[in-house]
Design an enzyme around this catalytic site. Sequence first.
Site, PDB file in Angstrom:
ATOM      1  N   LYS A 185       4.087   2.435  16.282  1.00  0.00           N
ATOM      2  CA  LYS A 185       5.128   2.241  15.276  1.00  0.00           C
ATOM      3  C   LYS A 185       5.160   3.373  14.262  1.00  0.00           C
ATOM      4  O   LYS A 185       6.222   3.834  13.857  1.00  0.00           O
ATOM      5  CB  LYS A 185       4.895   0.908  14.557  1.00  0.00           C
ATOM      6  CG  LYS A 185       5.934   0.565  13.500  1.00  0.00           C
ATOM      7  CD  LYS A 185       5.574  -0.734  12.801  1.00  0.00           C
ATOM      8  CE  LYS A 185       6.605  -1.095  11.731  1.00  0.00           C
ATOM      9  NZ  LYS A 185       6.208  -2.271  10.951  1.00  0.00           N
ATOM     10  N   GLN A 186       3.981   3.806  13.823  1.00  0.00           N
ATOM     11  CA  GLN A 186       3.906   4.825  12.777  1.00  0.00           C
ATOM     12  C   GLN A 186       2.573   5.554  12.865  1.00  0.00           C
ATOM     13  O   GLN A 186       1.701   5.174  13.639  1.00  0.00           O
ATOM     14  CB  GLN A 186       4.047   4.183  11.400  1.00  0.00           C
ATOM     15  CG  GLN A 186       2.872   3.305  11.011  1.00  0.00           C
ATOM     16  CD  GLN A 186       3.125   2.520   9.744  1.00  0.00           C
ATOM     17  OE1 GLN A 186       3.741   1.466   9.790  1.00  0.00           O
ATOM     18  NE2 GLN A 186       2.657   3.022   8.612  1.00  0.00           N
ATOM     19  N   GLU A 226       1.368  -1.217  13.442  1.00  0.00           N
ATOM     20  CA  GLU A 226       1.465  -2.668  13.562  1.00  0.00           C
ATOM     21  C   GLU A 226       1.951  -3.118  14.946  1.00  0.00           C
ATOM     22  O   GLU A 226       2.139  -4.317  15.172  1.00  0.00           O
ATOM     23  CB  GLU A 226       2.379  -3.212  12.466  1.00  0.00           C
ATOM     24  CG  GLU A 226       1.760  -3.064  11.082  1.00  0.00           C
ATOM     25  CD  GLU A 226       2.731  -3.366   9.951  1.00  0.00           C
ATOM     26  OE1 GLU A 226       2.262  -3.583   8.829  1.00  0.00           O
ATOM     27  OE2 GLU A 226       3.959  -3.357  10.197  1.00  0.00           O
ATOM     28  N   TRP A 256       0.819  -1.210   0.000  1.00  0.00           N
ATOM     29  CA  TRP A 256       0.000   0.000   0.000  1.00  0.00           C
ATOM     30  C   TRP A 256       0.854   1.261   0.000  1.00  0.00           C
ATOM     31  O   TRP A 256       0.360   2.361  -0.233  1.00  0.00           O
ATOM     32  CB  TRP A 256      -0.973   0.005   1.190  1.00  0.00           C
ATOM     33  CG  TRP A 256      -0.348   0.207   2.539  1.00  0.00           C
ATOM     34  CD1 TRP A 256       0.466  -0.648   3.204  1.00  0.00           C
ATOM     35  CD2 TRP A 256      -0.514   1.339   3.402  1.00  0.00           C
ATOM     36  NE1 TRP A 256       0.831  -0.128   4.432  1.00  0.00           N
ATOM     37  CE2 TRP A 256       0.236   1.093   4.578  1.00  0.00           C
ATOM     38  CE3 TRP A 256      -1.229   2.531   3.314  1.00  0.00           C
ATOM     39  CZ2 TRP A 256       0.297   1.988   5.642  1.00  0.00           C
ATOM     40  CZ3 TRP A 256      -1.167   3.431   4.378  1.00  0.00           C
ATOM     41  CH2 TRP A 256      -0.405   3.152   5.520  1.00  0.00           C
ATOM     42  N   ASP A 257       2.139   1.090   0.226  1.00  0.00           N
ATOM     43  CA  ASP A 257       3.080   2.211   0.182  1.00  0.00           C
ATOM     44  C   ASP A 257       2.961   2.989  -1.130  1.00  0.00           C
ATOM     45  O   ASP A 257       3.091   4.218  -1.163  1.00  0.00           O
ATOM     46  CB  ASP A 257       4.528   1.720   0.292  1.00  0.00           C
ATOM     47  CG  ASP A 257       4.770   0.820   1.490  1.00  0.00           C
ATOM     48  OD1 ASP A 257       3.800   0.272   2.031  1.00  0.00           O
ATOM     49  OD2 ASP A 257       5.932   0.636   1.854  1.00  0.00           O
TER      50      ASP A 257
END
Length: 769
Positions: A599-600, A487, A357-358
């Site tokens: 994480k992000q 995640e 999906w990046d």
Amino acid sequence: MKQYLKLDDWSVIEEDFNPEHHEISESVFSIGNGHMGQRANFEETYSGSSLQGSYMAGVYYPDKTRVGWWKNGYPEYFAKVLNSTNWIGLKVVIDNEELDLNIAKVSDFVRELNMKEGYLKRSFTAELSGGKKIKVATCRFVSMKVREAGALRYAITPLNFDGELTLTSYLDGDVKNTDANYDEKFWDPVDETVSNESATVIIKTKKLNFHMASTMINEYFQNGQKLTPEVKVAKREKYTSQEVVLPLKQNEETSVVKVAANVTNRDHDTSSLGEVAQRVCRSAMEKGFDRLLSEQKEAWAKKWETSDIVIEGDVSAQQGIRFNIFQLNQTYTGEDDRLNIGPKGFTGEKYGGSTYWDTEAYCLPFYLSTSDQNIARNLLVYRYKHLEKARENARKLGFTKGALYPMVTMNGEECHNEWEITFEEIHRNGAIAYAIYNYVNYTADRDYLGEYGVEVLAEISRFWEERVHFVNPKAVYMMHGVTGPNEYENNVNNNWYTNRIAAWTLEYTLEALAHVNETDPKRYEALINKLDLTEEETSKWSDIIDKMYYPVDEESGIFLQQDGYMDKEQIHVSELDEKHLPLNQNWSWDRILRSCFIKQADVLQGLYFLNSEFDIETKKRNFDFYEPRTVHESSLSPCVHSILACELGYREKAYEMYLRTARLDLDNYNNDTEDGCHTTSMAGTWMSVVHGFGGLKVQSDRLVLNPFIPGQWNAFSFKVLYRKARLNVQVTKEQVVVRNETDEKVDLTIGEEQFTLEGKEEIRTAMKK
């Protein structure tokens, strides 16, 4: 974090050879041209730690899934980008002693990636046993002009002796992948041919029947004069070589020019691959190394003409952005709509080199603004062509309708095998939908909706319709058992971002359907019939939109990442001892999952995508809460935070996050660059400058700029292609200058001022303080 690379505006430079850095440098100094790529392995033998990698775009292998416990719905395989024939190999023997930088005493070592002109060069002095010293200078590239060819020049000068050089140039297809699940080799031999003039190796994959032919031609020189030495040839399974013996004279240079062609049956008939490789290689060698290099420089000059970003006063930031742009341009060129952008590009094997999906979330904006819009369109068409596979993926997980795009793929089929991602990280569907919106909004190519977009949007919406469930007591729709972008949280209920992007997709699908109905009723009718789309379904979508549940902490006014997030012990990353970071290399997985650490960008990912839906105070509250809890251990994280920090006026945080994303691989922030560079996150670096510091958005068919300049910079500039116009934006501490380099007029907003920028016109406005 290893900061051992020299700062330079246009080059990445390593001075002094340290074996501990070698695999990191093999990633950082990689070269590619969209068709093939090569890690920065040494041409000569190196017995130290190394990850040998030569990669061909679109060639992959379905390595059998390796898991401890098989679960229904698991993909049968994980797609691996294949390490293919080593075409750069040279065996250098001087007076019966093989040159090996893991053994020889090395001095004056310099490795340089020239990003402006697209080549890798290296020089060093090596002291062999008995005190013999040689100077070596190498230069190589993969051609942007002749995409199936690569070339290298390798020169040796003895500094304190006369002697004898035995030089063996070879092609080696007997290679394996470092990440092979069962340590098997993925290539079988087909043919090996070798003569005094050339050598060829043809191999095929054990599955899927990919064939690859590699041909090499070598020419030898002393003091600039071409030699015609006697050639000793050899071959074995998946290997061919040519060996020459040449006299060496003190202070006189002896060199070899090696040109190789790598072709596959993705582009040519299988039966003719050997002939094609020979033809491409001969044609390239006829041009000669210098002409090939000159063409390379010209091709890269054109790339930089539309994609360069100039930063004045901050060499670290300048080098970082150009490194990221360079890697993006050599990874994907848009010429082949069967290809996509792997998360490691041509720099390593990790993550399988497949499509994530990046691409839609991070890479699309770069190509929208730096290339012809057909290149960005091809990235969307790629997903359209995989729609049937996405439907199959949904059926495999038990859904009766709709499409679930894969987390990882090569051909549209899911090939990721971690259950919490394969089954639960379904927010990826939303990124596909958002990319369609982003493309249409930026380019005004609304015809895309009727041609391709509505079909994809409708099938994604059907998936969301079935994935939610209605909770009667609360009269809301919820989604349980998901993993959001963060995640470090698995199997959660009501991830805010997933719920919001799902409902937004339904909203946009209804808008897209209405647009097609209004502008092309016949096409609308055909789509309704093809999709068998009913009013009952679209009414259900409206109901889900109206009644979607979003977790909110009423006391603080923040969007909760998911139900129960506030029940975790709330700690800021700044309170952790640095020995714990990165968490994923120091903590057990259960400890990470129990923590509040992120994480992000997750909630913040939604605030970035759907930016115009939220007021500045909402963005500020959520940013202030979540960023201190974020460890940024995903390469996709810093850029989103940098862009939002720019909007919020957090200048130091914006710069900190920019530098982290820009130099993620150059400085090895996450201690994992040896596996390959984080190619897809590199587009986030570009976004940090253009969307962040430049404040670029498209609102109501107007291009909006709201720039600010970091205190560390004197000025910066970038170019964007926008609806057939190319704009040069220059920002200083005093003013913003926008120059239209084309004849197309543009409606433009800078800060609060509105302009119509005519063709070839320039406007200047004062920077807001």
